[in-house]
Design a protein around this motif. Structure first.
Motif, PDB file in Angstrom:
ATOM      1  N   LEU A 104      51.765  19.883  15.656  1.00 47.07           N
ATOM      2  CA  LEU A 104      52.330  19.563  16.967  1.00 47.07           C
ATOM      3  C   LEU A 104      53.366  18.437  16.894  1.00 47.07           C
ATOM      4  O   LEU A 104      54.230  18.327  17.770  1.00 47.07           O
ATOM      5  CB  LEU A 104      51.212  19.231  17.964  1.00 47.07           C
ATOM      6  N   VAL A 105      53.295  17.635  15.828  1.00 48.45           N
ATOM      7  CA  VAL A 105      54.333  16.615  15.637  1.00 48.45           C
ATOM      8  C   VAL A 105      55.653  17.325  15.336  1.00 48.45           C
ATOM      9  O   VAL A 105      56.713  16.976  15.858  1.00 48.45           O
ATOM     10  CB  VAL A 105      53.944  15.637  14.495  1.00 48.45           C
ATOM     11  N   PHE A 106      55.568  18.367  14.491  1.00 50.19           N
ATOM     12  CA  PHE A 106      56.772  19.162  14.196  1.00 50.19           C
ATOM     13  C   PHE A 106      57.335  19.776  15.486  1.00 50.19           C
ATOM     14  O   PHE A 106      58.543  19.753  15.728  1.00 50.19           O
ATOM     15  CB  PHE A 106      56.460  20.262  13.165  1.00 50.19           C
ATOM     16  N   ALA A 107      56.436  20.324  16.308  1.00 50.14           N
ATOM     17  CA  ALA A 107      56.878  20.971  17.563  1.00 50.14           C
ATOM     18  C   ALA A 107      57.707  19.998  18.407  1.00 50.14           C
ATOM     19  O   ALA A 107      58.774  20.356  18.927  1.00 50.14           O
ATOM     20  CB  ALA A 107      55.667  21.462  18.352  1.00 50.14           C
ATOM     21  N   THR A 115      63.455  17.101  19.834  1.00 50.33           N
ATOM     22  CA  THR A 115      64.285  15.887  19.779  1.00 50.33           C
ATOM     23  C   THR A 115      65.458  16.074  18.814  1.00 50.33           C
ATOM     24  O   THR A 115      66.589  15.703  19.116  1.00 50.33           O
ATOM     25  CB  THR A 115      63.460  14.631  19.408  1.00 50.33           C
ATOM     26  N   LYS A 116      65.179  16.696  17.656  1.00 50.98           N
ATOM     27  CA  LYS A 116      66.271  16.924  16.687  1.00 50.98           C
ATOM     28  C   LYS A 116      67.322  17.869  17.267  1.00 50.98           C
ATOM     29  O   LYS A 116      68.522  17.643  17.138  1.00 50.98           O
ATOM     30  CB  LYS A 116      65.719  17.541  15.390  1.00 50.98           C
ATOM     31  N   ALA A 117      66.857  18.929  17.914  1.00 49.21           N
ATOM     32  CA  ALA A 117      67.797  19.897  18.497  1.00 49.21           C
ATOM     33  C   ALA A 117      68.653  19.235  19.569  1.00 49.21           C
ATOM     34  O   ALA A 117      69.863  19.476  19.654  1.00 49.21           O
ATOM     35  CB  ALA A 117      67.038  21.082  19.082  1.00 49.21           C
ATOM     36  N   GLY A 118      68.031  18.385  20.357  1.00 51.90           N
ATOM     37  CA  GLY A 118      68.761  17.648  21.406  1.00 51.90           C
ATOM     38  C   GLY A 118      69.873  16.812  20.789  1.00 51.90           C
ATOM     39  O   GLY A 118      70.982  16.743  21.331  1.00 51.90           O
ATOM     40  N   MET A 153      72.711  19.172  19.313  1.00 54.34           N
ATOM     41  CA  MET A 153      73.559  19.866  20.293  1.00 54.34           C
ATOM     42  C   MET A 153      74.070  18.934  21.396  1.00 54.34           C
ATOM     43  O   MET A 153      74.840  19.351  22.250  1.00 54.34           O
ATOM     44  CB  MET A 153      72.797  21.046  20.921  1.00 54.34           C
ATOM     45  N   GLY A 154      73.583  17.689  21.397  1.00 54.19           N
ATOM     46  CA  GLY A 154      74.006  16.746  22.435  1.00 54.19           C
ATOM     47  C   GLY A 154      73.422  17.085  23.796  1.00 54.19           C
ATOM     48  O   GLY A 154      74.052  16.865  24.831  1.00 54.19           O
ATOM     49  N   GLY A 155      72.179  17.603  23.813  1.00 54.91           N
ATOM     50  CA  GLY A 155      71.502  17.941  25.072  1.00 54.91           C
ATOM     51  C   GLY A 155      70.860  19.317  24.972  1.00 54.91           C
ATOM     52  O   GLY A 155      70.887  19.939  23.906  1.00 54.91           O
ATOM     53  N   ALA A 213      60.945  18.478  26.100  1.00 57.28           N
ATOM     54  CA  ALA A 213      62.241  18.981  26.593  1.00 57.28           C
ATOM     55  C   ALA A 213      62.516  18.624  28.055  1.00 57.28           C
ATOM     56  O   ALA A 213      63.675  18.599  28.479  1.00 57.28           O
ATOM     57  CB  ALA A 213      62.298  20.500  26.424  1.00 57.28           C
ATOM     58  N   LEU A 214      61.475  18.348  28.832  1.00 56.26           N
ATOM     59  CA  LEU A 214      61.662  18.141  30.281  1.00 56.26           C
ATOM     60  C   LEU A 214      62.730  17.084  30.627  1.00 56.26           C
ATOM     61  O   LEU A 214      63.583  17.352  31.489  1.00 56.26           O
ATOM     62  CB  LEU A 214      60.327  17.801  30.961  1.00 56.26           C
TER      63      LEU A 214
END
Ligand code: NDP
Ligand code: 0GV
Length: 265
Positions: A66-69, A74-77, A80-82, A124-125
């Motif tokens: 779940l840490v990976f999840a 956060t990494k994707a954010g 992609m800058g959001g 993600a919220l």
């Protein structure tokens, strides 16, 4: 509608998730895909770039962790800058068998098929609030009605309905403009599904994964609360008593008091 939008797709190394990634790439979206198998993800992103993705990255790892999840989001954010859309699609490989008392394996399935979804959603919220974004949850008719041999899978899919239908109502009450789309799917012709049903379920023709992927994306883009694919399964999820009772239960809530005293995280 999805050109330039920033999307995460889970379980995108094969099956429906892979097709979702290809369709989004054709539409010119920014993509971050995830699953465990790095080699397959590499192929998926190179295909996505050929098809016209605005950008494509992969983050390999297991959703059992779940840490990976949380880190994927956060990494994707950052990459992609959001974030505009989170498509939750992955599942643990399914073993069609009678429940054999193995509780640890059910817990593992719940971690992968349920808790990782909640973990990613929670991470993600904040980003989705900024963009008035969307969460798309891929579920199954097996999360609306029951069949034998898939108690663990079915438990996780019913849980997704409970959690996300409730969250949908909360967002509405708090005037948070994030859409949640629950996708109810029938039998789809992915390699894994066809293989695990062979010799067990007969006389059902699977629907094509490519069209299924389009319907999932459409549902998310149009901010629909629920979609069913193929549409013939709508009837199996039609539950007017539930809808009416949910409506009347909500009328008994003191909404003003609740919204005054509670904050949506
Ligand atoms: N196919 C069908 O008939 C139906 C499918 N659905 C739903 O559609 C969705 C997609 O199904 P389908 O395309 O058939 O599934 P597939 O088995 O084809 O793909 C599953 C995906 O999840 C990934 N995955 C598996 N285990 C893990 C893990 N531990 N951590 C992270 N990723 C993992 C796999 O990649 P890797 O192995 O590389 O990790 C793969 O990318 C699911 O939510 C399923 O419940 C609903 C109804 C019917
Ligand atoms: C409503 C009826 C018209 C059709 C009922 C069809 C039933 C038998 C179909 C519809 C959805 C199907 C399951 C599903 O959701 C996804 C998977 C994942 C895959 O990897 C292994 C097979 C599995 C468990 C399917 C098993 C068979 C199910 C319950």
């Amino acid at each position: 509608m999805l050109q330039g939008k920033r999307v995460i797709v889970t379980g995108a190394s094969t099956g429906i998730g892979e097709q979702i990634a290809y369709h989004l790439a054709r539409m010119g979206a920014h993509l971050v895909v995830t699953a465990r198998t790095e080699a397959k993800l590499k192929k998926v992103i190179s295909e996505c770039l050929k098809l016209g993705a605005a950008s494509a990255h992969f983050i390999p790892g297991t959703m059992e962790d779940l840490v990976f999840a949380e880190q994927v989001v956060t990494k994707a954010g950052k990459l992609m800058g959001g974030l505009d859309m989170l498509i939750l699609n992955h599942i643990a490989p399914v073993n069609l068998r009678f429940f054999n008392g193995d509780v640890a394996s059910i817990r593992k399935v719940m971690d992968i098929n349920f808790f990782s979804y909640i973990t990613m959603t929670s991470a993600a919220l904040p980003m989705l609030k900024v963009t008035n974004g969307s969460i798309v949850v891929v579920s199954s008719i097996a999360g609306k009605l029951i069949t034998p041999l898939i108690a663990d899978y079915s438990a996780a899919k019913f849980a997704l309905d409970g959690f996300y239908s409730s969250l949908q109502k909360e967002l509405q009450l708090m005037n948070v403009n994030i859409s949640i789309t629950l996708c109810i799917l029938g039998f789809i012709n992915t390699d894994s599904a066809v293989k695990s049903l062979s010799g067990i379920v007969e006389n059902i023709t699977p629907s094509p994964k490519e069209e299924c992927a389009v319907e999932i994306i459409k549902g998310g883009a149009l901010r629909q609360k629920v979609i069913a694919y193929p549409s013939s399964i709508y009837i199996s999820m039609w539950n007017p008593i539930r809808t009416i009772q949910e409506y009347f239960i909500l009328l008994t809530y003191n909404i003003d008091n609740i919204t005054r005293n509670q904050q949506f995280s």
